[in-house]
Motif scaffolding. Sequence first.
Motif, PDB file in Angstrom:
ATOM      1  N   UNK A 190       0.842  -1.194   0.000  1.00  0.00           N
ATOM      2  CA  UNK A 190       0.000   0.000   0.000  1.00  0.00           C
ATOM      3  C   UNK A 190       0.878   1.246   0.000  1.00  0.00           C
ATOM      4  N   UNK A 191       0.501   2.221  -0.769  1.00  0.00           N
ATOM      5  CA  UNK A 191       1.245   3.476  -0.806  1.00  0.00           C
ATOM      6  C   UNK A 191       1.141   4.168   0.559  1.00  0.00           C
ATOM      7  N   UNK A 192       2.122   5.030   0.893  1.00  0.00           N
ATOM      8  CA  UNK A 192       2.194   5.627   2.236  1.00  0.00           C
ATOM      9  C   UNK A 192       0.886   6.206   2.756  1.00  0.00           C
ATOM     10  N   UNK A 193       0.131   6.863   1.897  1.00  0.00           N
ATOM     11  CA  UNK A 193      -1.106   7.505   2.360  1.00  0.00           C
ATOM     12  C   UNK A 193      -2.209   6.517   2.743  1.00  0.00           C
ATOM     13  N   UNK A 194      -2.001   5.221   2.418  1.00  0.00           N
ATOM     14  CA  UNK A 194      -3.015   4.206   2.769  1.00  0.00           C
ATOM     15  C   UNK A 194      -2.518   3.205   3.817  1.00  0.00           C
ATOM     16  N   UNK A 195      -1.281   3.396   4.299  1.00  0.00           N
ATOM     17  CA  UNK A 195      -0.695   2.467   5.264  1.00  0.00           C
ATOM     18  C   UNK A 195      -1.481   2.405   6.582  1.00  0.00           C
ATOM     19  N   UNK A 196      -2.161   3.492   6.922  1.00  0.00           N
ATOM     20  CA  UNK A 196      -2.913   3.530   8.187  1.00  0.00           C
ATOM     21  C   UNK A 196      -4.070   2.532   8.203  1.00  0.00           C
ATOM     22  N   UNK A 197      -4.440   2.013   7.036  1.00  0.00           N
ATOM     23  CA  UNK A 197      -5.549   1.058   6.950  1.00  0.00           C
ATOM     24  C   UNK A 197      -5.142  -0.364   7.367  1.00  0.00           C
ATOM     25  N   UNK A 198      -3.831  -0.595   7.468  1.00  0.00           N
ATOM     26  CA  UNK A 198      -3.346  -1.962   7.660  1.00  0.00           C
ATOM     27  C   UNK A 198      -3.769  -2.584   8.984  1.00  0.00           C
ATOM     28  N   UNK A 199      -3.643  -1.862  10.087  1.00  0.00           N
ATOM     29  CA  UNK A 199      -3.949  -2.453  11.400  1.00  0.00           C
ATOM     30  C   UNK A 199      -5.407  -2.896  11.484  1.00  0.00           C
ATOM     31  N   UNK A 200      -6.317  -2.083  10.962  1.00  0.00           N
ATOM     32  CA  UNK A 200      -7.746  -2.440  10.975  1.00  0.00           C
ATOM     33  C   UNK A 200      -7.991  -3.630  10.056  1.00  0.00           C
ATOM     34  N   UNK A 201      -7.318  -3.623   8.893  1.00  0.00           N
ATOM     35  CA  UNK A 201      -7.494  -4.709   7.923  1.00  0.00           C
ATOM     36  C   UNK A 201      -7.021  -6.045   8.500  1.00  0.00           C
ATOM     37  N   UNK A 202      -5.909  -6.038   9.217  1.00  0.00           N
ATOM     38  CA  UNK A 202      -5.391  -7.276   9.801  1.00  0.00           C
ATOM     39  C   UNK A 202      -6.335  -7.805  10.885  1.00  0.00           C
ATOM     40  N   UNK A 203      -6.897  -6.911  11.661  1.00  0.00           N
ATOM     41  CA  UNK A 203      -7.864  -7.341  12.682  1.00  0.00           C
ATOM     42  C   UNK A 203      -9.089  -7.967  12.030  1.00  0.00           C
ATOM     43  N   UNK A 204      -9.554  -7.339  10.955  1.00  0.00           N
ATOM     44  CA  UNK A 204     -10.708  -7.865  10.228  1.00  0.00           C
ATOM     45  C   UNK A 204     -10.377  -9.222   9.612  1.00  0.00           C
ATOM     46  N   UNK A 205      -9.185  -9.331   9.023  1.00  0.00           N
ATOM     47  CA  UNK A 205      -8.768 -10.599   8.423  1.00  0.00           C
ATOM     48  C   UNK A 205      -8.696 -11.707   9.473  1.00  0.00           C
ATOM     49  N   UNK A 206      -8.183 -11.373  10.648  1.00  0.00           N
ATOM     50  CA  UNK A 206      -8.114 -12.348  11.745  1.00  0.00           C
ATOM     51  C   UNK A 206      -9.518 -12.815  12.131  1.00  0.00           C
ATOM     52  N   UNK A 207     -10.467 -11.883  12.148  1.00  0.00           N
ATOM     53  CA  UNK A 207     -11.840 -12.221  12.571  1.00  0.00           C
ATOM     54  C   UNK A 207     -12.544 -13.140  11.569  1.00  0.00           C
ATOM     55  N   UNK A 208     -12.072 -13.191  10.330  1.00  0.00           N
ATOM     56  CA  UNK A 208     -12.709 -14.012   9.300  1.00  0.00           C
ATOM     57  C   UNK A 208     -12.083 -15.403   9.167  1.00  0.00           C
ATOM     58  N   UNK A 209     -11.016 -15.661   9.921  1.00  0.00           N
ATOM     59  CA  UNK A 209     -10.360 -16.967   9.865  1.00  0.00           C
ATOM     60  C   UNK A 209     -11.342 -18.057  10.288  1.00  0.00           C
ATOM     61  N   UNK A 210     -11.313 -19.153   9.582  1.00  0.00           N
ATOM     62  CA  UNK A 210     -12.203 -20.282   9.916  1.00  0.00           C
ATOM     63  C   UNK A 210     -13.395 -20.408   8.989  1.00  0.00           C
ATOM     64  N   UNK A 211     -13.679 -19.354   8.219  1.00  0.00           N
ATOM     65  CA  UNK A 211     -14.789 -19.427   7.263  1.00  0.00           C
ATOM     66  C   UNK A 211     -14.409 -20.330   6.082  1.00  0.00           C
ATOM     67  N   UNK A 212     -15.367 -21.082   5.535  1.00  0.00           N
ATOM     68  CA  UNK A 212     -15.054 -21.962   4.393  1.00  0.00           C
ATOM     69  C   UNK A 212     -14.786 -21.169   3.123  1.00  0.00           C
ATOM     70  N   UNK A 213     -14.214 -21.860   2.148  1.00  0.00           N
ATOM     71  CA  UNK A 213     -13.917 -21.232   0.860  1.00  0.00           C
ATOM     72  C   UNK A 213     -15.182 -21.136   0.025  1.00  0.00           C
ATOM     73  N   UNK A 214     -15.307 -20.057  -0.720  1.00  0.00           N
ATOM     74  CA  UNK A 214     -16.470 -19.830  -1.584  1.00  0.00           C
ATOM     75  C   UNK A 214     -16.154 -20.362  -2.988  1.00  0.00           C
ATOM     76  N   UNK A 215     -16.607 -21.574  -3.278  1.00  0.00           N
ATOM     77  CA  UNK A 215     -16.308 -22.211  -4.565  1.00  0.00           C
ATOM     78  C   UNK A 215     -17.206 -21.729  -5.698  1.00  0.00           C
TER      79      UNK A 215
END
Length: 239
Positions: free
Chosen positions: A135-160
């Motif tokens: 991500x370009x510097x001006x969008x780096x602040x989005x990373x911490x929230x995105x990682x938390x969201x990604x962690x919360x979605x772990x365990x969901x099945x794959x959408x085939x």
Amino acid sequence: MKHSLKKSKESVLNNTMINFKQNLFQKVPKALAYAIFFSVIMLLQQCAPQAKSGKLKNGDLLFVTAKETGLSGAINNVTQKQKEASFDHIGIVEKENNHWYVLHAAPKGGSQKQHLKFFLADQADDGQKVIIYRLKPEYQSSISIALKKAESMIGKPYNFNYILDENSYYCSDYIERAFRDDHVFKLEPMTFIDPKTGKTNDFWTEFYKKKNLKVPEGEPGCNPNGLAASEKLGRVGEL
């Protein structure tokens, strides 16, 4: 040129290891020499993934190059946007307790948090490369929230089905959702039309026919090539 340099480095390393082995066996008892030699080999193998991960920063996106056939080829056929970008998978990296992990949604295992070395091994087994985007510097602040969201979605099945579903995710869908609160990426009308023929790609016609589903032409979605083309990302290089 790059290939010849790589071969030269490998040759120097191999010669160094041969000389090390010969000198070691001349000066140290055989049993001890074997133990030392194999310990050095194991240490070098462990250092290789760490050397690769030195390029990474928390929140980097890993794009996996597409194959030319099968599902991978079919995805790329209808989604490729850039000549140098041809991808069929994506994940986001997270550093935790001095270890690197890849959070991604894959057919095998669904939404998961996988150790980087195993993720890289899976791609290497399939002959695919991994390219880092950041991500370009001006969008780096989005990373911490995105990682938390990604962690919360772990365990969901794959959408085939590759049709948006709140209970299962495909790879680019998983990443788009992770960054959705900050609107980093956007959903676009999906297309399954082969640009060479102007008709629905035969693979996708058969794919959805077997599932008794209509080809979701025009429905909202996303794909790795679309995300890679985002002006909010910069290409770092191969991992």
